[in-house]
Design a protein around this motif. Sequence first.
Motif, PDB file in Angstrom:
ATOM      1  N   THR A  93       0.842  -1.200   0.000  1.00  0.00           N
ATOM      2  CA  THR A  93       0.000   0.000   0.000  1.00  0.00           C
ATOM      3  C   THR A  93       0.876   1.248   0.000  1.00  0.00           C
ATOM      4  O   THR A  93       2.099   1.173   0.100  1.00  0.00           O
ATOM      5  N   SER A  94       0.217   2.398  -0.067  1.00  0.00           N
ATOM      6  CA  SER A  94       0.918   3.676   0.068  1.00  0.00           C
ATOM      7  C   SER A  94      -0.028   4.691   0.687  1.00  0.00           C
ATOM      8  O   SER A  94      -1.245   4.501   0.691  1.00  0.00           O
ATOM      9  N   VAL A  95       0.553   5.768   1.234  1.00  0.00           N
ATOM     10  CA  VAL A  95      -0.217   6.818   1.887  1.00  0.00           C
ATOM     11  C   VAL A  95       0.319   8.167   1.427  1.00  0.00           C
ATOM     12  O   VAL A  95       1.533   8.387   1.397  1.00  0.00           O
ATOM     13  N   LEU A  96      -0.601   9.059   1.060  1.00  0.00           N
ATOM     14  CA  LEU A  96      -0.256  10.443   0.752  1.00  0.00           C
ATOM     15  C   LEU A  96      -0.551  11.268   1.988  1.00  0.00           C
ATOM     16  O   LEU A  96      -1.687  11.292   2.479  1.00  0.00           O
ATOM     17  N   LEU A  97       0.482  11.915   2.528  1.00  0.00           N
ATOM     18  CA  LEU A  97       0.341  12.835   3.653  1.00  0.00           C
ATOM     19  C   LEU A  97       0.388  14.238   3.064  1.00  0.00           C
ATOM     20  O   LEU A  97       1.360  14.589   2.375  1.00  0.00           O
ATOM     21  N   ALA A  98      -0.641  15.036   3.304  1.00  0.00           N
ATOM     22  CA  ALA A  98      -0.690  16.361   2.685  1.00  0.00           C
ATOM     23  C   ALA A  98      -1.115  17.421   3.687  1.00  0.00           C
ATOM     24  O   ALA A  98      -2.015  17.194   4.507  1.00  0.00           O
ATOM     25  N   VAL A  99      -0.457  18.561   3.612  1.00  0.00           N
ATOM     26  CA  VAL A  99      -0.858  19.742   4.364  1.00  0.00           C
ATOM     27  C   VAL A  99      -1.218  20.778   3.310  1.00  0.00           C
ATOM     28  O   VAL A  99      -0.388  21.147   2.469  1.00  0.00           O
ATOM     29  N   THR A 100      -2.487  21.194   3.324  1.00  0.00           N
ATOM     30  CA  THR A 100      -2.994  22.085   2.287  1.00  0.00           C
ATOM     31  C   THR A 100      -3.737  23.264   2.899  1.00  0.00           C
ATOM     32  O   THR A 100      -4.096  23.251   4.083  1.00  0.00           O
ATOM     33  N   GLN A 101      -4.013  24.256   2.047  1.00  0.00           N
ATOM     34  CA  GLN A 101      -4.812  25.421   2.431  1.00  0.00           C
ATOM     35  C   GLN A 101      -5.699  25.798   1.257  1.00  0.00           C
ATOM     36  O   GLN A 101      -5.369  25.516   0.098  1.00  0.00           O
ATOM     37  N   ASP A 102      -6.789  26.456   1.572  1.00  0.00           N
ATOM     38  CA  ASP A 102      -7.645  27.090   0.571  1.00  0.00           C
ATOM     39  C   ASP A 102      -8.098  26.140  -0.528  1.00  0.00           C
ATOM     40  O   ASP A 102      -8.101  26.498  -1.702  1.00  0.00           O
ATOM     41  N   GLY A 103      -8.482  24.932  -0.180  1.00  0.00           N
ATOM     42  CA  GLY A 103      -8.900  23.955  -1.186  1.00  0.00           C
ATOM     43  C   GLY A 103     -10.352  24.117  -1.585  1.00  0.00           C
ATOM     44  O   GLY A 103     -11.221  24.312  -0.745  1.00  0.00           O
ATOM     45  N   ASP A 104     -10.613  24.045  -2.867  1.00  0.00           N
ATOM     46  CA  ASP A 104     -11.967  23.989  -3.402  1.00  0.00           C
ATOM     47  C   ASP A 104     -12.325  22.506  -3.466  1.00  0.00           C
ATOM     48  O   ASP A 104     -11.941  21.800  -4.403  1.00  0.00           O
ATOM     49  N   LEU A 105     -13.054  22.010  -2.458  1.00  0.00           N
ATOM     50  CA  LEU A 105     -13.293  20.584  -2.329  1.00  0.00           C
ATOM     51  C   LEU A 105     -14.020  19.980  -3.516  1.00  0.00           C
ATOM     52  O   LEU A 105     -13.731  18.853  -3.919  1.00  0.00           O
ATOM     53  N   ASP A 106     -14.963  20.710  -4.091  1.00  0.00           N
ATOM     54  CA  ASP A 106     -15.696  20.174  -5.240  1.00  0.00           C
ATOM     55  C   ASP A 106     -14.760  19.937  -6.422  1.00  0.00           C
ATOM     56  O   ASP A 106     -14.750  18.859  -7.013  1.00  0.00           O
ATOM     57  N   ARG A 107     -13.971  20.936  -6.756  1.00  0.00           N
ATOM     58  CA  ARG A 107     -13.063  20.800  -7.903  1.00  0.00           C
ATOM     59  C   ARG A 107     -11.929  19.819  -7.609  1.00  0.00           C
ATOM     60  O   ARG A 107     -11.508  19.057  -8.478  1.00  0.00           O
ATOM     61  N   LEU A 108     -11.440  19.816  -6.376  1.00  0.00           N
ATOM     62  CA  LEU A 108     -10.378  18.894  -5.990  1.00  0.00           C
ATOM     63  C   LEU A 108     -10.891  17.460  -5.999  1.00  0.00           C
ATOM     64  O   LEU A 108     -10.200  16.542  -6.434  1.00  0.00           O
ATOM     65  N   GLY A 109     -12.123  17.283  -5.541  1.00  0.00           N
ATOM     66  CA  GLY A 109     -12.740  15.963  -5.548  1.00  0.00           C
ATOM     67  C   GLY A 109     -12.822  15.370  -6.942  1.00  0.00           C
ATOM     68  O   GLY A 109     -12.639  14.164  -7.134  1.00  0.00           O
ATOM     69  N   GLU A 110     -13.086  16.214  -7.945  1.00  0.00           N
ATOM     70  CA  GLU A 110     -13.118  15.753  -9.331  1.00  0.00           C
ATOM     71  C   GLU A 110     -11.770  15.176  -9.741  1.00  0.00           C
ATOM     72  O   GLU A 110     -11.702  14.192 -10.472  1.00  0.00           O
ATOM     73  N   ARG A 111     -10.679  15.779  -9.274  1.00  0.00           N
ATOM     74  CA  ARG A 111      -9.325  15.319  -9.611  1.00  0.00           C
ATOM     75  C   ARG A 111      -8.988  13.983  -8.981  1.00  0.00           C
ATOM     76  O   ARG A 111      -8.263  13.190  -9.533  1.00  0.00           O
ATOM     77  N   PHE A 112      -9.506  13.757  -7.768  1.00  0.00           N
ATOM     78  CA  PHE A 112      -9.157  12.559  -7.021  1.00  0.00           C
ATOM     79  C   PHE A 112     -10.164  11.428  -7.199  1.00  0.00           C
ATOM     80  O   PHE A 112      -9.892  10.307  -6.798  1.00  0.00           O
ATOM     81  N   HIS A 113     -11.289  11.737  -7.813  1.00  0.00           N
ATOM     82  CA  HIS A 113     -12.326  10.715  -7.990  1.00  0.00           C
ATOM     83  C   HIS A 113     -11.776   9.560  -8.832  1.00  0.00           C
ATOM     84  O   HIS A 113     -11.167   9.756  -9.867  1.00  0.00           O
ATOM     85  N   GLY A 114     -11.959   8.359  -8.341  1.00  0.00           N
ATOM     86  CA  GLY A 114     -11.513   7.182  -9.079  1.00  0.00           C
ATOM     87  C   GLY A 114     -10.076   6.765  -8.832  1.00  0.00           C
ATOM     88  O   GLY A 114      -9.618   5.791  -9.417  1.00  0.00           O
ATOM     89  N   LEU A 115      -9.356   7.468  -7.967  1.00  0.00           N
ATOM     90  CA  LEU A 115      -7.964   7.090  -7.684  1.00  0.00           C
ATOM     91  C   LEU A 115      -7.869   5.992  -6.630  1.00  0.00           C
ATOM     92  O   LEU A 115      -6.788   5.498  -6.346  1.00  0.00           O
ATOM     93  N   GLY A 116      -9.002   5.614  -6.052  1.00  0.00           N
ATOM     94  CA  GLY A 116      -8.993   4.510  -5.085  1.00  0.00           C
ATOM     95  C   GLY A 116      -8.418   4.864  -3.741  1.00  0.00           C
ATOM     96  O   GLY A 116      -7.764   4.048  -3.115  1.00  0.00           O
TER      97      GLY A 116
END
Length: 160
Positions: A116-139
């Motif tokens: 397995t793998s894990v992405l650890l991220a520290v972010t700011q000012d995210g547009d969850l709807d648009r970001l969700g589109e990018r990550f949708h289907g990545l499992g």
Amino acid sequence: MTTFTAWKFDTPEGAESARGALRDAQGEGIVTVVDSAVVSWPEGEKRPELHHHHEGGKHAAGWGALWGLLVGGLFFVPLLGAAAGAGIGALAKSVEGVGIDEKDLIKLRDETTEGTSVLLAVTQDGDLDRLGERFHGLGSRLVATNLTEAEKSLLLETFG
């Protein structure tokens, strides 16, 4: 608001692919990536590998130290019996400023397994709807976050 998230992927390469999607999203102004790291555990290896990506800025070395402390404390320090609880407790105290608690650390350690793998991220000012589109289907599956329960529910709904 600064957000910490840890996303699990069912392949050793999944988190690296997601990090690329996160970086692309930053380039389009969808989110600001303060820093990120990937923990990848290839099949047949005894321990996972940490890849800190030096997102830049004056705090990059500090984040690298945090990721090293976090991953080293969870996977490279031998933890046995009662010492395991004390070790996780001490680690939780060290990283509490990021919003990671002891429960999150235990879950992160237990869910990061060979293959397995894990992405650890520290972010700011995210547009969850648009970001969700990018990550949708990545499992991916959210393992840990410093979001409130309401924010976490929105995030899970968006990324689901």
